[in-house]
Scaffold this active site. Sequence first.
Site, PDB file in Angstrom:
ATOM      1  N   ASP A 179      -0.902   0.103  -4.988  1.00 31.73           N
ATOM      2  CA  ASP A 179      -1.558   0.805  -6.098  1.00 31.73           C
ATOM      3  C   ASP A 179      -3.060   0.597  -6.084  1.00 31.73           C
ATOM      4  OD1 ASP A 179      -0.920  -1.911  -6.542  1.00 31.73           O
ATOM      5  OD2 ASP A 179      -1.370  -1.688  -8.671  1.00 31.73           O
ATOM      6  N   GLU A 180      -3.727   1.499  -6.742  1.00 34.18           N
ATOM      7  CA  GLU A 180      -5.129   1.354  -7.121  1.00 34.18           C
ATOM      8  C   GLU A 180      -6.069   0.956  -5.983  1.00 34.18           C
ATOM      9  OE1 GLU A 180      -4.789   0.281 -11.818  1.00 34.18           O
ATOM     10  OE2 GLU A 180      -4.798  -1.425 -10.461  1.00 34.18           O
TER      11      GLU A 180
END
Lengths: 699, 699
Positions: A324-325
């Site tokens: 993620d991210e």
Amino acid sequence: MRILLLLLTVFALCSFSLEQENPAARQPRPLNLMPWPADVKTSTGQMLVDPTFSVSLHGSDPRLKKTAEIFLDDLRRHTGMLPLDFSVNDHPEQGHPALSITSGQANKEVLELGEDESYKLEVTLSGATLTAPTTLGVMRGLQTFLQLVEITPQGFAAPAVAIDDKPRFPWRGLMIDCGRHFMPLDVLKRNLDGMAAVKLNVFHWHLSENQGFRVESKKYPKLQEMGSDGLYYTQEQVRDVIEYARERGIRVVPEFDMPGHSTAWFVGYPDLASAPGPYSIERHWGVFDPAMDPTRESTYKFLDGFIGEMAKLFPDQFFHIGGDEVNGKQWDANPKIQEFMHGHSLKNNADLQAYFNTRIQKIVAKHGKTMEGWDEILRPDLPKSIVIQSWRGQESLGQAAQQGYRGLLSHGYYLDLMQSTEQHYDVDPFGDGAANLSDADKGKILGGEACMWAEYVSAETIDSRIWPRMAAIAERLWSPQNVTDVDSMYARLDVISHWLDAYKLEHNTDYDEMLRRIAGSNHIGPLRGLTDVVEPVKNYARERGGTTEPTSLMPLNRVIDAARPESISARNFSKVVNDFVSGKMKPGMEAHIRSTLTHWRDNSDEIARLATNSSLVQEVVPVSQNLSALGAAGLQALEYLDRGEKAPQPWAEQQLALVQQSLEPKGQVLLMVAGPVQKLIQFSAGETPTELPLPRSAQ
Amino acid sequence: MRILLLLLTVFALCSFSLEQENPAARQPRPLNLMPWPADVKTSTGQMLVDPTFSVSLHGSDPRLKKTAEIFLDDLRRHTGMLPLDFSVNDHPEQGHPALSITSGQANKEVLELGEDESYKLEVTLSGATLTAPTTLGVMRGLQTFLQLVEITPQGFAAPAVAIDDKPRFPWRGLMIDCGRHFMPLDVLKRNLDGMAAVKLNVFHWHLSENQGFRVESKKYPKLQEMGSDGLYYTQEQVRDVIEYARERGIRVVPEFDMPGHSTAWFVGYPDLASAPGPYSIERHWGVFDPAMDPTRESTYKFLDGFIGEMAKLFPDQFFHIGGDEVNGKQWDANPKIQEFMHGHSLKNNADLQAYFNTRIQKIVAKHGKTMEGWDEILRPDLPKSIVIQSWRGQESLGQAAQQGYRGLLSHGYYLDLMQSTEQHYDVDPFGDGAANLSDADKGKILGGEACMWAEYVSAETIDSRIWPRMAAIAERLWSPQNVTDVDSMYARLDVISHWLDAYKLEHNTDYDEMLRRIAGSNHIGPLRGLTDVVEPVKNYARERGGTTEPTSLMPLNRVIDAARPESISARNFSKVVNDFVSGKMKPGMEAHIRSTLTHWRDNSDEIARLATNSSLVQEVVPVSQNLSALGAAGLQALEYLDRGEKAPQPWAEQQLALVQQSLEPKGQVLLMVAGPVQKLIQFSAGETPTELPLPRSAQ
């Protein structure tokens, strides 16, 4: 004296509910089961559980004995009976109360997703029988039996009941982020006890972050030596946790977040990164630039070695790579990476990450594991075997399911956002964007996981962020979809919350301890009176709203840290006021409201006094003043009502402005009783009482 | 609202003291140090302890770093600041608050009796310095520093102060009996934390009893395999406890009781006994017949092997052989033993035991240890090196000292007898029969040890029997002899008691948990109101007074187990009434007394309701009725006083009879407020208020 006693109940026990005033008068007792079983048939009478109680075991699983020992130990915690009061016995003595346990077969050596967890439990006056196809079902049934045992006029006993139970979803998890703040082993173990108590079956162990790398690698020791501040789990400790979880029917899924969220890796191994080092352990919160370099073969060689080592250490089938991210800034700034993307027709950073994931998936598979990751990893070039953990929501899950991917829901179950139990309880993996899926697609939704992100929790405060709300989420994931009665949930949660104290979970016991430290005094009545009706600011407001930029070194010892994510006192007061203003008045109700308001009005003097001694009290003085003003406004409203006078419009307007003002967070906590006071003011002014949303600044 | 709030203080916070009503108003704060240091000079101002706080270390002892780490960890517990807020630093950053620590030298590899524990601590506005001749002194000084840190208007801070401190006695111990009820490792570790916090330096580990043999012997494995119900410490765990204690400056002295108190040994090794077996683990309490056979060489061969093994496992210089309470019946009944006694001119069983002790002392000495034992072992044929632990008292100790034997006092420090803190605090090793000893003889009295005998404690309840009373005994043994102000002791004890919560000691937190289980409800206000003013029956009355014969399998989950050994509420109420009846009236005092009495009078209805649901509440209904009657009597007395009428003699007599009756234990607990109510009645009747001793049946 009646009112005095009532007040005691109110403030000493943090409950505003009139219904609960005389609990002892209830007959028969409701079953305090959570999660609520699939099928429950109650009967009359009960089975005594006294010091002669014994257990008989039937089945070939050699682990069954350990299961029974853990159960007996738990029973001791819940009854205060002593170790030798109980014996695991194949042939219990005639005439003594006994629980007969039959397990059809052992579970897989390494617990697998989807193993049978069903059980049947029958309690009669002469004894109880628990039968299950597997020992895992026995574990679940024993938790139900434990929740049935309560003190009665005859001693401890379980009521006669027949229960036929099984889980709705096969994946019911809790993620604990040990990267941002390290959590000692005893924190994990007591939370595993709590998880087992509410029939959760996956501990998702978030082990690496920008702020810390938390597992010993023997192959790449600089990971923990340079990336953890010395705060990491040895491999022996990891094995200990896994065995502890296994004995309680809980799988352990490790997560090593890559290619982002990985600054801590680069402190020891800067060559993994997409920009030259040196790197140091991140102390702030947020999404940061450092990311692994997906274009260099050395990265994959390193990760092959690392994943190979961890795949052996963590026996579970699933291996979570985060994913993620990634903000992509290091990739954008690195000419070699740009060149690589060009050469491989990777149009953007998402493509580059997909390339990385594809490579990683092959490594994970080579080491015999199934890859799991957050929504971002979902790209059609990955095999259908992977599992998507969704922070985005049911629609995202539904789309993945339609593409043939299995998934689990975490959106709506983020415990760090300080939402109410009811908000979490309302979230169903088959709700919203997944509601209209075909049964086949629904079958791809494995369940859900609550997430305890750790920016603002320490070993001291984490339990109060997880519990008791986690128990309601566990019910959502275990119980039939139609188990949705919120009042029943809260009533049972109140019991289960304290019942979990026996596992040394500190969500209840640390409250007064923190308040004493904040007050610098053992005389915390006034501070408790205030803290009982506030909540921490919601969602990501804490990060934005502080006076200094938050870091991982910031003390977590303020009123915001002591305050519970949900004020049950405020909730109960709101319910009473709702009844009052909608004409469902009962004897004592108005007196109860009045005494509560009076207490609030007068409490601020005491808080002001405490504040002269403590900086940590000082920051909530404005909240206390607001509470005092609300108390006074509510009392005045009652005065108008009592006199049968309509409150004058100017007064009401002035008070409603005050209510609005009291909604603003002060000291990063929210006063949760503005809503019911607004209703009293509106009611007294002859207006229709309206609900009061939190202002944006509080969210 | 004033009275309402007052009542809340009274019942929610268990305090009846009017002085404590507005603690925040006190300026400046008193120092909450316990034990009180030998010399304290206070100054003005304070040193902030904020997240930039650091420690610098000076000295060659490599263990100093570990000492500082434990200190920082403790500081985190007490402030809620986070791990990385602190750094152990040789050169702290300029301008940041810092504690500079200098240790003259390392302590002995194995801590020895009499090592220097002195330290000097100076706190100024710009920083603090701690210097000590040894690291042991550093440990003691760090505990003092920790107790100085409190929340202030500027944040956490330590007041400016100069302390020059050293212990009065070199042996300050706590014995925990792990034989009668096994205590898990976490119980021991949290108690070691508590011991370190109040500067105790000896953990006396009572490891064998009729009811259990608690250490793994690799040489004689049937000792633990057959004598412990599986509840024993492995050698690895023993080493872990010893290291944990060592890091906190605490010696660990093992006790293996012989030749009596040894039934559990004989389950696996019946040939050791003086009568043929088979033996089984004893489940009852008392002094039993089984004793080792002192006449057979095989006994000494076994014990030589066993003591040799244990002498290696436990590094401390001292080895405790118990030696108490041999009833001699097995010896009397064994013709071979009688023949042996005849042949060796041993006139009686005491002679025979002395013969045994002489043989054992040689074995203990052969393995490099100094023998320690209870009073009974003292006979002139033993060398002067042995140490006598006296349950008999100072006179016994004094006689031993005059004969040249070293000793330590335990008489007066038996925590299982449920005496008040004040009673223990009054006992001085140099008091009573030791008061007139020469200085040289006094020098033979090494200190004292509190004893936690475990007939009636479980892992759940043991902390509340040890703490907080242990802290006052620790003060007696550390502080100068003239530190005897009881009110000051109680005021500081109130703070220290909750301060110890940070070590996860459960003496405070388990109270409500037990009451909830007893009530079968979270609404424990009324039950707490009652339990707050009762105490368990005293001394050995519990053993005599039960409805069934007590055993080691009996649940310890009753009101008697939840009740604290000393009711601070009753003590405080008694003080207020004493002031009231002696004319030292203050504003609010009578209202306070009246509201307390009113609560008692009305509380029994609530208890009666709770009792309909719980057998564990039922047994204290009579106590509750007595409390109600006392409340009513006290209120009536106030009525007479308020009206300026002398209470009629017949009424007073009737009420005083009721007071007498309320002294009798019910459900094995004692109501502790009969005394002050008697005074109110006497006062209202114009009589001189008198003290009320407990009846014999309550002792």
